[in-house]
Design an enzyme around this catalytic site. Structure first.
Site, PDB file in Angstrom:
ATOM      1  N   ASP A  83       1.066  -1.441   0.063  1.00 35.57           N
ATOM      2  CA  ASP A  83       0.116   0.428  -0.322  1.00 35.57           C
ATOM      3  C   ASP A  83       1.052   1.228   0.107  1.00 35.57           C
ATOM      4  O   ASP A  83       1.590   1.313   1.082  1.00 35.57           O
ATOM      5  CB  ASP A  83      -1.256   0.501   0.746  1.00 35.57           C
ATOM      6  N   ASP A 105      -1.161   6.078  -5.311  1.00 38.90           N
ATOM      7  CA  ASP A 105      -2.638   5.352  -4.213  1.00 38.90           C
ATOM      8  C   ASP A 105      -2.497   3.430  -4.378  1.00 38.90           C
ATOM      9  O   ASP A 105      -3.307   3.041  -5.313  1.00 38.90           O
ATOM     10  CB  ASP A 105      -3.324   5.856  -2.894  1.00 38.90           C
TER      11      ASP A 105
END
Ligand SMILES: *[C@@H]1O[C@H](CO)[C@@H](O)[C@H](O)[C@H]1NC(C)=O
Length: 383
Positions: free
Chosen positions: A90, A274
């Site tokens: 992530d 992201d």
């Protein structure tokens, strides 16, 4: 002779690259829909991407949200002998956490791999604890240090969280934990050095950067630590400086256009790249405008799947370059219908999630504080 030396250097360098295959698993939404639980979960754990990007309000807080769609994960191991975990890599957070063997609060604990500290000879406990903020509550856990194994790379004395209490919605996720790849000032476990910082500090990779290729297929996605791999992209990498030291991979977007018309981000805007968000998220007014331009007939961005061929390209103008998203990349299946991959949130910023990253091979360059974007190949084999 000189050429031979250069070639040799290149070969050696690419040999140092560490490639971690990522799998596109079944999304939580798919699993929940099959169980007839999706609508209930969506209401209960309202998808709130903002929770993740809230800066620490005080204390050790790992923002954590319901990821109904995020599906890409890779395998790492922790401890001696190694215990394996599937983790979401992530770029929108900076901590590593996996479930603890003492996690017993819900099915979410039992249906995922759990770390057993007593079974690892290299584990070192810490007196700290951590908590993860859900929209609906908190998840708490222990903190410890151990060896992390990624591919054939060993990272020693890595701090990580061990969750003890997990909300039920985590049950439906294909991965066990999260490995954050944002900057160290976003890490929430106090005093912890993020995994990538330790990899670099411990001299395990040739360059202080990593790159991500996301495939639309189940297999073929890749996290590449320490360099870039041209078999995943065409043309050259366009470099974009990090715009603000927020700790995220944040860049400046000049405008968003369709056929030369500015449709959003008219005065410029900030965007965070992201890998842990599925869609492209933006301010409600802008996203509604884009959805209107491409022919969506509801606020949720529902479009007719048979219309994809007639829908326009959307261009993100960044640092003097135009990054085009054809409709085939921003339209996603939605039940028996289709939706645009543009979601709204109550924020001026944009989040460039997987919908964007599948189209652009992304380089996260810590050495220069740059984001690099290049046209991703449809599949890495098709040279
Ligand atoms: C954890 O590991 C220890 C030592 O190998 C073992 O005795 C114990 O049963 C394990 N605990 C669980 C819950 O699996």
């Amino acid at each position: 002779m000189k050429l031979a030396v250069v070639l040799f250097a290149l070969v050696t360098l690419s040999e140092c690259l560490l490639k971690i295959p990522l799998t596109k698993g079944k999304s939580a939404r798919q699993t929940l829909e099959e169980k007839g639980l999706y609508e209930e979960y969506k209401r209960k754990y309202r998808y709130n991407p903002r929770a993740k990007f809230n800066t620490k309000a005080g204390g050790a807080m790992v923002p954590m949200i319901f990821y109904p769609e995020s599906t890409y994960y890779g395998v790492i191991a922790i401890g001696t002998p190694p215990q394996s975990f599937k983790v979401l890599f992530d770029t929108g957070s900076a901590d590593l956490w996996v479930p603890s063997v003492h996690c017993s609060s819900s099915q979410a604990c039992y249906n995922h791999a759990r770390f057993n500290t007593t079974a690892s000879s290299t584990f070192q406990p810490s007196s700290e604890t951590f908590s993860i903020q859900y929209v609906t509550g908190y998840m708490t856990g222990d903190v410890g240090y151990d060896t992390i194994i990624i591919g054939d790379l060993y990272v020693t004395h890595q701090i990580f969280g061990l969750s003890l209490v997990e909300d039920a919605f985590l049950d439906s996720l294909p991965w066990d934990g999260i490995l954050g790849l944002a900057f160290p000032n976003q890490q929430s476990i106090n005093g912890g050095t993020p995994v990538f910082d330790n990899i670099w500090k411990q001299g395990k990779i040739p360059q202080d950067l990593f790159s991500i290729y996301l495939s639309s297929s189940v297999d073929g996605s890749m996290l590449i630590l320490g360099g870039t791999d041209p078999s995943y992209f065409t043309g050259s990498i366009q470099w974009i400086p990090i715009s603000q030291p927020t700790g995220y991979w944040q860049i400046n977007v000049d405008s968003i256009t369709i056929n030369g018309n500015t449709v959003a981000c008219a005065a410029g805007c900030q965007a965070v790249v992201d890998s842990g968000t599925t869609e492209i998220l933006g301010p409600t007014r802008d996203v509604n405008n884009i959805n209107g331009w491409v022919g969506a007939y509801s606020e949720q961005g529902i479009v007719s799947c048979s219309n994809i061929k007639r829908m326009p390209e959307i261009t993100f103008n960044i640092n003097g370059f135009g990054f085009n998203l054809p409709a085939s990349t921003y339209v996603l299946p939605y039940g028996s219908s289709c939706t645009t991959g543009f979601g709204t949130w109550d924020n001026d910023q944009w989040i460039l999630g997987e919908v964007f990253m599948r189209q652009f091979y992304t380089v996260f360059n810590r050495d220069q504080n740059w984001v690099g974007l290049a046209q991703a190949k449809k599949s890495p084999e098709s040279d």
